[in-house]
Design a protein around this motif. Structure first.
Motif, PDB file in Angstrom:
ATOM      1  N   ALA A 299      15.339   1.555  -7.177  1.00  0.00           N
ATOM      2  CA  ALA A 299      14.882   2.537  -8.172  1.00  0.00           C
ATOM      3  C   ALA A 299      13.418   2.270  -8.515  1.00  0.00           C
ATOM      4  N   PRO A 300      12.684   3.280  -8.988  1.00  0.00           N
ATOM      5  CA  PRO A 300      11.288   3.044  -9.402  1.00  0.00           C
ATOM      6  C   PRO A 300      11.222   2.216 -10.684  1.00  0.00           C
ATOM      7  N   ALA A 301      10.184   1.411 -10.788  1.00  0.00           N
ATOM      8  CA  ALA A 301       9.972   0.549 -11.966  1.00  0.00           C
ATOM      9  C   ALA A 301       8.565   0.792 -12.506  1.00  0.00           C
ATOM     10  N   LEU A 302       8.512   1.016 -13.810  1.00  0.00           N
ATOM     11  CA  LEU A 302       7.221   1.247 -14.479  1.00  0.00           C
ATOM     12  C   LEU A 302       6.944   0.093 -15.434  1.00  0.00           C
ATOM     13  N   LEU A 303       5.946  -0.727 -15.088  1.00  0.00           N
ATOM     14  CA  LEU A 303       5.537  -1.862 -15.932  1.00  0.00           C
ATOM     15  C   LEU A 303       4.447  -1.371 -16.886  1.00  0.00           C
ATOM     16  N   THR A 304       4.794  -1.344 -18.171  1.00  0.00           N
ATOM     17  CA  THR A 304       3.923  -0.715 -19.170  1.00  0.00           C
ATOM     18  C   THR A 304       2.779  -1.624 -19.567  1.00  0.00           C
ATOM     19  N   CYS A 305       1.558  -1.046 -19.591  1.00  0.00           N
ATOM     20  CA  CYS A 305       0.342  -1.740 -20.089  1.00  0.00           C
ATOM     21  C   CYS A 305      -0.592  -0.669 -20.625  1.00  0.00           C
ATOM     22  N   VAL A 306      -0.657  -0.530 -21.933  1.00  0.00           N
ATOM     23  CA  VAL A 306      -1.453   0.515 -22.577  1.00  0.00           C
ATOM     24  C   VAL A 306      -2.428  -0.142 -23.544  1.00  0.00           C
TER      25      VAL A 306
ATOM     26  N   ARG B 277       0.836  -1.190   0.000  1.00  0.00           N
ATOM     27  CA  ARG B 277       0.000   0.000   0.000  1.00  0.00           C
ATOM     28  C   ARG B 277       0.882   1.255   0.000  1.00  0.00           C
ATOM     29  N   GLY B 278       0.641   2.105  -0.930  1.00  0.00           N
ATOM     30  CA  GLY B 278       1.450   3.295  -1.104  1.00  0.00           C
ATOM     31  C   GLY B 278       2.686   3.067  -1.936  1.00  0.00           C
ATOM     32  N   ARG B 279       3.020   1.803  -2.240  1.00  0.00           N
ATOM     33  CA  ARG B 279       4.193   1.478  -3.040  1.00  0.00           C
ATOM     34  C   ARG B 279       3.824   1.075  -4.464  1.00  0.00           C
ATOM     35  N   LEU B 280       2.636   0.456  -4.635  1.00  0.00           N
ATOM     36  CA  LEU B 280       2.122   0.088  -5.965  1.00  0.00           C
ATOM     37  C   LEU B 280       0.996   1.061  -6.312  1.00  0.00           C
ATOM     38  N   LEU B 281       1.115   1.663  -7.469  1.00  0.00           N
ATOM     39  CA  LEU B 281       0.150   2.696  -7.867  1.00  0.00           C
ATOM     40  C   LEU B 281      -0.339   2.449  -9.300  1.00  0.00           C
ATOM     41  N   LEU B 282      -1.628   2.761  -9.513  1.00  0.00           N
ATOM     42  CA  LEU B 282      -2.256   2.784 -10.840  1.00  0.00           C
ATOM     43  C   LEU B 282      -2.805   4.184 -11.088  1.00  0.00           C
ATOM     44  N   SER B 283      -2.831   4.596 -12.331  1.00  0.00           N
ATOM     45  CA  SER B 283      -3.336   5.923 -12.666  1.00  0.00           C
ATOM     46  C   SER B 283      -4.851   5.970 -12.474  1.00  0.00           C
ATOM     47  N   PRO B 284      -5.367   6.960 -11.731  1.00  0.00           N
ATOM     48  CA  PRO B 284      -6.831   7.052 -11.545  1.00  0.00           C
ATOM     49  C   PRO B 284      -7.587   7.276 -12.854  1.00  0.00           C
ATOM     50  N   SER B 285      -6.905   7.831 -13.841  1.00  0.00           N
ATOM     51  CA  SER B 285      -7.554   8.088 -15.137  1.00  0.00           C
ATOM     52  C   SER B 285      -7.279   6.986 -16.152  1.00  0.00           C
ATOM     53  N   ALA B 286      -6.990   5.793 -15.666  1.00  0.00           N
ATOM     54  CA  ALA B 286      -6.608   4.702 -16.576  1.00  0.00           C
ATOM     55  C   ALA B 286      -7.720   4.375 -17.569  1.00  0.00           C
ATOM     56  N   PHE B 287      -8.978   4.392 -17.114  1.00  0.00           N
ATOM     57  CA  PHE B 287     -10.083   4.025 -18.007  1.00  0.00           C
ATOM     58  C   PHE B 287     -10.527   5.187 -18.890  1.00  0.00           C
ATOM     59  N   HIS B 288      -9.846   6.307 -18.806  1.00  0.00           N
ATOM     60  CA  HIS B 288     -10.111   7.448 -19.682  1.00  0.00           C
ATOM     61  C   HIS B 288      -9.032   7.603 -20.755  1.00  0.00           C
ATOM     62  N   ASP B 289      -7.755   7.395 -20.356  1.00  0.00           N
ATOM     63  CA  ASP B 289      -6.681   7.533 -21.334  1.00  0.00           C
ATOM     64  C   ASP B 289      -6.106   6.210 -21.795  1.00  0.00           C
ATOM     65  N   GLY B 290      -6.571   5.068 -21.227  1.00  0.00           N
ATOM     66  CA  GLY B 290      -6.124   3.751 -21.674  1.00  0.00           C
ATOM     67  C   GLY B 290      -4.751   3.354 -21.180  1.00  0.00           C
ATOM     68  N   ASN B 291      -4.199   4.043 -20.173  1.00  0.00           N
ATOM     69  CA  ASN B 291      -2.880   3.712 -19.634  1.00  0.00           C
ATOM     70  C   ASN B 291      -3.057   2.973 -18.311  1.00  0.00           C
ATOM     71  N   PHE B 292      -2.838   1.653 -18.339  1.00  0.00           N
ATOM     72  CA  PHE B 292      -3.034   0.803 -17.161  1.00  0.00           C
ATOM     73  C   PHE B 292      -1.691   0.364 -16.574  1.00  0.00           C
ATOM     74  N   SER B 293      -0.628   1.128 -16.776  1.00  0.00           N
ATOM     75  CA  SER B 293       0.714   0.761 -16.307  1.00  0.00           C
ATOM     76  C   SER B 293       0.775   0.761 -14.787  1.00  0.00           C
ATOM     77  N   LEU B 294       1.643  -0.119 -14.260  1.00  0.00           N
ATOM     78  CA  LEU B 294       1.828  -0.263 -12.815  1.00  0.00           C
ATOM     79  C   LEU B 294       3.170   0.379 -12.426  1.00  0.00           C
ATOM     80  N   LEU B 295       3.127   1.226 -11.411  1.00  0.00           N
ATOM     81  CA  LEU B 295       4.331   1.902 -10.927  1.00  0.00           C
ATOM     82  C   LEU B 295       4.726   1.317  -9.566  1.00  0.00           C
ATOM     83  N   ILE B 296       5.995   0.856  -9.486  1.00  0.00           N
ATOM     84  CA  ILE B 296       6.579   0.393  -8.221  1.00  0.00           C
ATOM     85  C   ILE B 296       7.572   1.469  -7.789  1.00  0.00           C
ATOM     86  N   ARG B 297       7.315   2.098  -6.674  1.00  0.00           N
ATOM     87  CA  ARG B 297       8.127   3.243  -6.266  1.00  0.00           C
ATOM     88  C   ARG B 297       9.576   2.845  -5.979  1.00  0.00           C
ATOM     89  N   ALA B 298       9.796   1.791  -5.276  1.00  0.00           N
ATOM     90  CA  ALA B 298      11.161   1.334  -4.944  1.00  0.00           C
ATOM     91  C   ALA B 298      11.208  -0.173  -5.130  1.00  0.00           C
TER      92      ALA B 298
END
Length: 389
Positions: free
Chosen positions: A123-130, A48-69
């Motif tokens: 380091a932060p990691a961005l797992l791409t899913c568009v 919690r607070g380390r894995l994030l999804l974009s709140p606007s994912a279903f509007h812009d089609g970007n469902f990527s997952l961000l791992i802060r550290a």
């Protein structure tokens, strides 16, 4: 439930990230998911607070997952899963994450099946899913393509020639068809898509409303189609029981009420009157003409056959008579010829005694009575003469 998306607060579309493999051979488990309404849920407390999804994912089609550290325990195979529940759509994308201590090894490459992302520890990691397909992004388009319509088939009419009655869209648009007298008597509730109740109400009901009614529910880009069929039959209301006539008062032969009793046939409401139109006289003469024409044709055919038969027989008789006449003529000529030949023979055998002065006259007389001998011509001799010349 397919058609009540507003009541479910737009929870029919969901994205979730899963992790499998990694250190220790952990089994696949759910990390985070989010519905199209914006509700996000993280399953592990440490994430919690380390894995994030974009709140606007279903509007812009970007469902990527961000791992802060990124940590060493974050290594493994990540899958991005998109679900559309009532459309029965499912899409998945895999990304492998590797954590390293060497910053020079950080980067991303394609192994032929999936993306491999190498990040430095911490380091932060961005797992791409568009995925920007309209099924996942355009909710207003989804409502515009969600439609319900009612059709009616009168008795004896096939379904492909049914009449359209109503069209209802999830966006609120409505269209009514048909004649005005029927258009004003059919209705569907205004909150049909909110409650999922698309029942058709006809009031007041008339006998002409009989037929087959069908309710069609379409979701065009989902490819969904449902059909409900109803057979409506209208019957006349039951006749009210007739009231017994009032009894006559004693000593009086007439009733106290002078009004006539009601006609029981009037209680049946609308009635159907069958009118049978008798056939006219012209129809009788037309049928008679057909019979006489057929009979005349048969008589003409019979006369033709009789005349042809008689003509053939007459021709045979004439041929027989002609043949017999020729035979008789030949017999007469042969008899005459025989007589003439006999006379000639008689005269030839007859011994004629003539007195001739000399032999020369005698030879001439014999030559006159005897035919000259046939002249014999030797063709070979004549041919040899011509050849020698």
């Amino acid at each position: 439930m397919v058609w009540t998306q507003d009541r479910l607060h737009d929870r029919q579309r969901v994205v979730h990230w899963d992790l499998s493999g990694g250190p220790g051979g952990r089994r696949a488990h759910r990390l985070v998911d989010m519905y199209s309404a914006g509700e996000q849920r993280v399953y592990e407390p440490r994430d919690r607070g380390r894995l994030l999804l974009s709140p606007s994912a279903f509007h812009d089609g970007n469902f990527s997952l961000l791992i802060r550290a990124a940590e060493e325990t974050d290594e493994g195979l990540y899958t991005c899963n998109l679900h559309h529940h009532y459309c029965h759509l499912y899409e998945s994308l895999a990304v492998r994450l590797q954590v390293t201590d060497d910053p020079r090894e950080a980067g991303a490459h394609w192994d032929g099946e999936k993306e491999v992302l190498v990040v430095e520890l911490g380091a932060p990691a961005l797992l791409t899913c568009v995925n920007r397909a309209h099924v996942w992004t355009d909710r207003h388009l989804e409502e515009a393509q969600q439609v319900v319509h009612w059709d009616r088939q009168p008795p004896g009419v096939p379904h492909d020639r049914a009449d359209r009655l109503l069209d209802l869209y999830a966006s609120g648009e409505r269209r009514a068809y048909g004649p005005p007298f029927l258009r004003d008597r059919v209705a569907v509730e205004a909150d049909a898509f909110a409650r999922g109740d698309f029942s058709l109400r006809i009031a007041p009901l008339e006998p002409a409303d009989e037929g087959t009614y069908s309710c069609h529910l379409h979701h065009h880009y989902c490819g969904l189609h449902e059909r409900r069929i109803f057979h409506l039959k209208v019957t006349e209301p039951a006749a009210a029981p007739a009231e017994p006539p009032p009894r006559d008062s004693p000593g009086n032969g007439s009733s106290h009420s002078s009004a006539p009793a009601p006609d029981p046939t009037l209680a049946r409401g609308r009635s159907v009157i069958n009118v049978i139109v008798p056939e006219g006289r012209a129809h009788f003469f037309q049928q008679l003409g057909y019979v006489l024409a057929t009979l005349l044709l048969f008589i003409l055919l019979l006369i033709t056959v009789v005349l042809a038969t008689r003509h053939r027989r007459r021709g045979g008789y004439e041929y027989s008579a002609r043949k017999s006449g020729k035979s008789k003529g030949k017999d007469v000529n042969m008899a005459e010829f025989a007589v003439a030949t006999g006379d000639q023979a008689f005269y030839r055998t007859e011994d004629i005694q003539l007195d001739y002065k000399n032999n020369i006259l005698k030879e001439r007389a014999e030559l006159a009575h005897c035919p000259p001998p046939a002249k014999h011509i030797d063709l070979d001799k004549e041919f040899r003469k011509e050849y020698c010349k």
